[in-house]
Design a protein around this motif. Structure first.
Motif, PDB file in Angstrom:
ATOM      1  N   LYS A  49       9.150   8.008  15.216  1.00  0.00           N
ATOM      2  CA  LYS A  49       9.947   8.662  14.046  1.00  0.00           C
ATOM      3  C   LYS A  49      11.323   9.289  14.470  1.00  0.00           C
ATOM      4  CE  LYS A  49       7.225   6.544  10.854  1.00  0.00           C
ATOM      5  NZ  LYS A  49       7.612   5.758  10.076  1.00  0.00           N
ATOM      6  N   GLU A  88       6.356  14.616   4.061  1.00  0.00           N
ATOM      7  CA  GLU A  88       5.467  15.376   4.695  1.00  0.00           C
ATOM      8  C   GLU A  88       3.950  14.543   4.364  1.00  0.00           C
ATOM      9  OE1 GLU A  88       6.998  15.335   1.613  1.00  0.00           O
ATOM     10  OE2 GLU A  88       6.486  16.888   0.359  1.00  0.00           O
ATOM     11  N   ASP A 106       5.872  -9.756   9.249  1.00  0.00           N
ATOM     12  CA  ASP A 106       5.538  -8.627  10.016  1.00  0.00           C
ATOM     13  C   ASP A 106       6.769  -8.068  10.777  1.00  0.00           C
ATOM     14  OD1 ASP A 106       4.787  -7.462  12.552  1.00  0.00           O
ATOM     15  OD2 ASP A 106       4.255  -9.359  13.551  1.00  0.00           O
ATOM     16  N   VAL A 107       7.154  -6.852  10.330  1.00  0.00           N
ATOM     17  CA  VAL A 107       8.121  -6.371  10.655  1.00  0.00           C
ATOM     18  C   VAL A 107       8.705  -5.991  11.989  1.00  0.00           C
ATOM     19  CG1 VAL A 107       8.391  -5.053   8.336  1.00  0.00           C
ATOM     20  CG2 VAL A 107       7.239  -3.888  10.461  1.00  0.00           C
ATOM     21  N   ASN A 134      10.242   0.428   5.368  1.00  0.00           N
ATOM     22  CA  ASN A 134       9.316   1.588   5.184  1.00  0.00           C
ATOM     23  C   ASN A 134       7.888   1.428   5.861  1.00  0.00           C
ATOM     24  OD1 ASN A 134       7.658   3.358   3.050  1.00  0.00           O
ATOM     25  ND2 ASN A 134       6.736   1.609   2.855  1.00  0.00           N
ATOM     26  N   THR A 179      -2.139   8.194   1.422  1.00  0.00           N
ATOM     27  CA  THR A 179      -1.903   6.688   1.491  1.00  0.00           C
ATOM     28  C   THR A 179      -2.914   6.152   2.329  1.00  0.00           C
ATOM     29  OG1 THR A 179      -0.703   6.841   3.461  1.00  0.00           O
ATOM     30  CG2 THR A 179       0.508   7.170   1.423  1.00  0.00           C
ATOM     31  N   GLY A 180      -2.756   4.734   2.883  1.00  0.00           N
ATOM     32  CA  GLY A 180      -3.764   4.183   3.699  1.00  0.00           C
ATOM     33  C   GLY A 180      -3.272   4.261   4.984  1.00  0.00           C
ATOM     34  N   VAL A 218       0.942  12.431   2.910  1.00  0.00           N
ATOM     35  CA  VAL A 218       0.912  11.588   1.393  1.00  0.00           C
ATOM     36  C   VAL A 218      -0.192  11.133   1.592  1.00  0.00           C
ATOM     37  CG1 VAL A 218       2.233  10.044   0.094  1.00  0.00           C
ATOM     38  CG2 VAL A 218       3.582  11.335   1.807  1.00  0.00           C
ATOM     39  N   SER A 230       0.738  -1.314  -0.148  1.00  0.00           N
ATOM     40  CA  SER A 230       0.099  -0.083  -0.073  1.00  0.00           C
ATOM     41  C   SER A 230       0.936   1.261  -0.044  1.00  0.00           C
ATOM     42  CB  SER A 230      -0.795   0.016   1.384  1.00  0.00           C
ATOM     43  OG  SER A 230      -1.522   1.208   1.423  1.00  0.00           O
ATOM     44  N   ARG A 271      -6.172  -1.435  10.667  1.00  0.00           N
ATOM     45  CA  ARG A 271      -6.500  -2.682   9.959  1.00  0.00           C
ATOM     46  C   ARG A 271      -5.621  -3.595  10.137  1.00  0.00           C
ATOM     47  NH1 ARG A 271      -3.954   0.601   6.134  1.00  0.00           N
ATOM     48  NH2 ARG A 271      -2.715  -0.076   4.770  1.00  0.00           N
ATOM     49  N   ASN A 272      -4.306  -3.419  10.416  1.00  0.00           N
ATOM     50  CA  ASN A 272      -3.236  -4.412  10.583  1.00  0.00           C
ATOM     51  C   ASN A 272      -2.822  -4.392  12.023  1.00  0.00           C
ATOM     52  OD1 ASN A 272      -3.216  -5.170   7.701  1.00  0.00           O
ATOM     53  ND2 ASN A 272      -2.258  -3.283   7.334  1.00  0.00           N
ATOM     54  N   ILE A 305       3.177   4.371   0.021  1.00  0.00           N
ATOM     55  CA  ILE A 305       4.436   4.726  -0.184  1.00  0.00           C
ATOM     56  C   ILE A 305       5.297   3.657  -0.674  1.00  0.00           C
ATOM     57  CG2 ILE A 305       6.725   5.646   0.499  1.00  0.00           C
ATOM     58  CD1 ILE A 305       5.126   7.546   2.128  1.00  0.00           C
ATOM     59  N   ASP A 324       4.935  -7.600   3.298  1.00  0.00           N
ATOM     60  CA  ASP A 324       3.617  -6.881   3.958  1.00  0.00           C
ATOM     61  C   ASP A 324       3.011  -7.793   5.058  1.00  0.00           C
ATOM     62  OD1 ASP A 324       2.534  -3.639   3.234  1.00  0.00           O
ATOM     63  OD2 ASP A 324       1.204  -5.333   4.496  1.00  0.00           O
ATOM     64  N   TYR A 383       3.749   8.712  17.695  1.00  0.00           N
ATOM     65  CA  TYR A 383       4.249   8.463  16.209  1.00  0.00           C
ATOM     66  C   TYR A 383       5.626   9.530  16.211  1.00  0.00           C
ATOM     67  CZ  TYR A 383       4.178   8.627  11.275  1.00  0.00           C
ATOM     68  OH  TYR A 383       4.283   8.649   9.948  1.00  0.00           O
TER      69      TYR A 383
HETATM   70  N1  LIG Z   1       0.980   8.794   4.688  1.00  0.00           N
HETATM   71  C1  LIG Z   1       1.742  10.029   5.125  1.00  0.00           C
HETATM   72  O1  LIG Z   1       1.428  11.048   5.392  1.00  0.00           O
HETATM   73  C2  LIG Z   1       3.033   9.692   5.748  1.00  0.00           C
HETATM   74  C3  LIG Z   1       3.943  10.811   6.207  1.00  0.00           C
HETATM   75  C4  LIG Z   1       5.233  10.514   6.639  1.00  0.00           C
HETATM   76  C5  LIG Z   1       5.754   9.274   6.908  1.00  0.00           C
HETATM   77  N2  LIG Z   1       4.865   8.142   6.603  1.00  0.00           N
HETATM   78  C6  LIG Z   1       5.490   6.727   6.545  1.00  0.00           C
HETATM   79  O2  LIG Z   1       5.556   6.036   5.464  1.00  0.00           O
HETATM   80  C7  LIG Z   1       5.376   4.537   5.677  1.00  0.00           C
HETATM   81  C8  LIG Z   1       4.465   4.007   4.751  1.00  0.00           C
HETATM   82  O3  LIG Z   1       3.210   4.402   5.465  1.00  0.00           O
HETATM   83  P1  LIG Z   1       2.078   4.794   4.155  1.00  0.00           P
HETATM   84  O4  LIG Z   1       1.750   6.248   4.420  1.00  0.00           O
HETATM   85  O5  LIG Z   1       2.461   4.228   2.840  1.00  0.00           O
HETATM   86  O6  LIG Z   1       0.687   4.016   4.608  1.00  0.00           O
HETATM   87  P2  LIG Z   1      -0.030   2.724   4.207  1.00  0.00           P
HETATM   88  O7  LIG Z   1      -1.033   2.517   5.293  1.00  0.00           O
HETATM   89  O8  LIG Z   1      -0.614   3.091   2.863  1.00  0.00           O
HETATM   90  O9  LIG Z   1       1.166   1.572   3.936  1.00  0.00           O
HETATM   91  C9  LIG Z   1       1.920   0.969   5.160  1.00  0.00           C
HETATM   92  C10 LIG Z   1       2.077  -0.355   4.755  1.00  0.00           C
HETATM   93  O10 LIG Z   1       2.813  -1.079   5.798  1.00  0.00           O
HETATM   94  C11 LIG Z   1       2.175  -2.426   6.258  1.00  0.00           C
HETATM   95  N3  LIG Z   1       2.353  -2.961   7.546  1.00  0.00           N
HETATM   96  C12 LIG Z   1       1.623  -2.389   8.706  1.00  0.00           C
HETATM   97  N4  LIG Z   1       2.180  -3.131   9.712  1.00  0.00           N
HETATM   98  C13 LIG Z   1       3.129  -3.894   9.182  1.00  0.00           C
HETATM   99  C14 LIG Z   1       3.825  -4.906   9.722  1.00  0.00           C
HETATM  100  N5  LIG Z   1       3.846  -5.238  11.255  1.00  0.00           N
HETATM  101  N6  LIG Z   1       4.714  -5.761   9.259  1.00  0.00           N
HETATM  102  C15 LIG Z   1       4.805  -5.209   7.786  1.00  0.00           C
HETATM  103  N7  LIG Z   1       3.950  -4.507   6.990  1.00  0.00           N
HETATM  104  C16 LIG Z   1       3.165  -3.757   7.974  1.00  0.00           C
HETATM  105  C17 LIG Z   1       0.496  -2.052   5.978  1.00  0.00           C
HETATM  106  O11 LIG Z   1      -0.022  -3.387   5.603  1.00  0.00           O
HETATM  107  C18 LIG Z   1       0.707  -1.040   4.578  1.00  0.00           C
HETATM  108  O12 LIG Z   1       0.730  -1.964   3.492  1.00  0.00           O
HETATM  109  C19 LIG Z   1       5.248   4.699   7.190  1.00  0.00           C
HETATM  110  O13 LIG Z   1       6.363   4.235   7.770  1.00  0.00           O
HETATM  111  C20 LIG Z   1       4.587   6.009   7.605  1.00  0.00           C
HETATM  112  O14 LIG Z   1       4.961   6.493   8.794  1.00  0.00           O
HETATM  113  C21 LIG Z   1       3.611   8.238   5.910  1.00  0.00           C
END
Ligand SMILES: NC(=O)c1ccc[n+]([C@@H]2O[C@H](COP(=O)([O-])OP(=O)(O)OC[C@H]3O[C@@H](n4cnc5c(N)ncnc54)[C@H](O)[C@@H]3O)[C@@H](O)[C@H]2O)c1
Length: 282
Positions: A160, A189, A63-64, A90, A193-194, A191, A16, A200-201, A18, A37, A156
């Motif tokens: 980070k 910044e 599971d990371v 990620n 995304t989900g 983004v 999902s 959900r996870n 990024i 994932d 959070y």
């Molecule tokens: N979306 C934003 O605004 C934003 C901003 C700054 C940083 N980030 C960071 O970007 C990264 C990606 O998040 P995103 O925004 O794409 O969200 P997202 O929810 O779209 O994607 C995150 C993915 O991580 C997976 N995941 C969750 N728990 C997991 C686990 N224990 N093991 C393996 N996979 C797992 C989810 O199933 C999902 O596919 C994250 O580290 C998030 O903190 C996001």
């Protein structure tokens, strides 16, 4: 690292947002891509989408937050492709609220995925990369939340900040001991995304309980703020360019309001001034 073709990239959280976009852009460079994932169905769909003629994509349910699971991811990668040149730690999750109202399970969940996920990634993949001896690159996804401190998202922010400091220390250690392995820290910044539906996870043993008004407010805020925000593609392009240029800090461009918020915090520290409340003007 400029030569991507035929090399292998591993992306966690690749089903999902990024992570999925990173998997897509690596596939476009004719790399082998390992998508990891925790969400099996979404992962299967992502692997199908990324697989293309000339691109081998491997999905590994991971599971990371578990060292064993990340060790198995590294083993599966090497078993299939022989080596790994790019690792994107990620995967990440979000919850918010008042720090003293959030539960131990809230803390545990975010620390397990956001911090331990990166720790397990580096502990298992760095020795493999060093042993290979070739040019490699690690990208740890942090956030602009690592460069500032805003209320109602304290856990959070804390996780980070940990990812950023860990990445900086890793940068120094590799520069001194294995300079062919480079590091970047991605600090996005907002983004689209989900991330607002991270729960959900969330594992059953750390399930949410007694959700507070502040927690609801924080989740509504992140839902509203991310909807319609930056396309993940921009981040994937930023990462690709960052690897090519060997840039450590992968930040939004100068003039972005998050950069101003981060600068204010750095200035607070430089001047030994109490923390300024300066949310980004978005
Ligand atoms: N979306 C934003 O605004 C934003 C901003 C700054 C940083 N980030 C960071 O970007 C990264 C990606 O998040 P995103 O925004 O794409 O969200 P997202 O929810 O779209 O994607 C995150 C993915 O991580 C997976 N995941 C969750 N728990 C997991 C686990 N224990 N093991 C393996 N996979 C797992 C989810 O199933 C999902 O596919 C994250 O580290 C998030 O903190 C996001």
């Amino acid at each position: 690292m400029l030569d991507f073709k035929g090399k292998t990239a591993v992306v966690t959280g690749a089903a999902s947002g990024i992570g999925l976009e990173l998997a897509r852009i690596f596939a476009e460079q004719d790399m082998n891509v390992v998508l990891a994932d925790i969400e099996r169905d979404a992962l299967d769909a992502a692997v199908d989408e990324v697989s293309a003629p000339g691109v081998e994509a491997l999905g590994v349910v991971t599971d990371v937050g578990s060292g064993k699971s990340v060790a198995a991811l590294c083993e599966a990668t090497v078993a299939r492709f022989g080596s790994v040149q790019v690792l994107c730690n990620n995967a990440g999750v979000y919850t918010g609220g008042l720090l003293w109202e959030q539960t131990e399970d809230d803390y545990e969940w975010l620390m397990r995925v956001n911090q331990w996920g990166v720790i397990h990634g580096l502990r298992h993949f760095v020795p493999q990369m060093i042993e290979q001896g070739d040019a490699c690159h690690i990208v740890n996804t942090s956030s602009m939340a690592s460069l500032c401190t805003l209320p109602f998202a304290g856990i959070y922010h804390m996780t980070k900040h940990a990812v950023l400091s860990l990445s900086e220390c890793l940068f120094h250690e590799l520069a001194m001991t294995a300079p062919q392995v480079n590091v970047s820290c991605l600090c996005p910044e907002l983004v689209n995304t989900g991330i607002a539906t991270s729960a959900r996870n969330r594992p059953a043993e750390l399930a949410e309980e007694n959700v507070t008004d502040m927690q609801n407010m924080s989740m509504t805020a992140i839902t509203d703020a991310t909807a319609g925000s930056l396309a993940p593609r921009i981040l994937a392009e930023r990462v690709l360019q960052g690897i090519k240029d060997n840039t450590f800090y992968l930040l939004p461009p100068a003039g972005n309001p998050w950069r101003d918020t981060a600068s204010t915090r750095l200035e607070d520290i430089r001047l030994v001034r109490n923390p300024t409340f300066a949310p980004p003007a978005i």
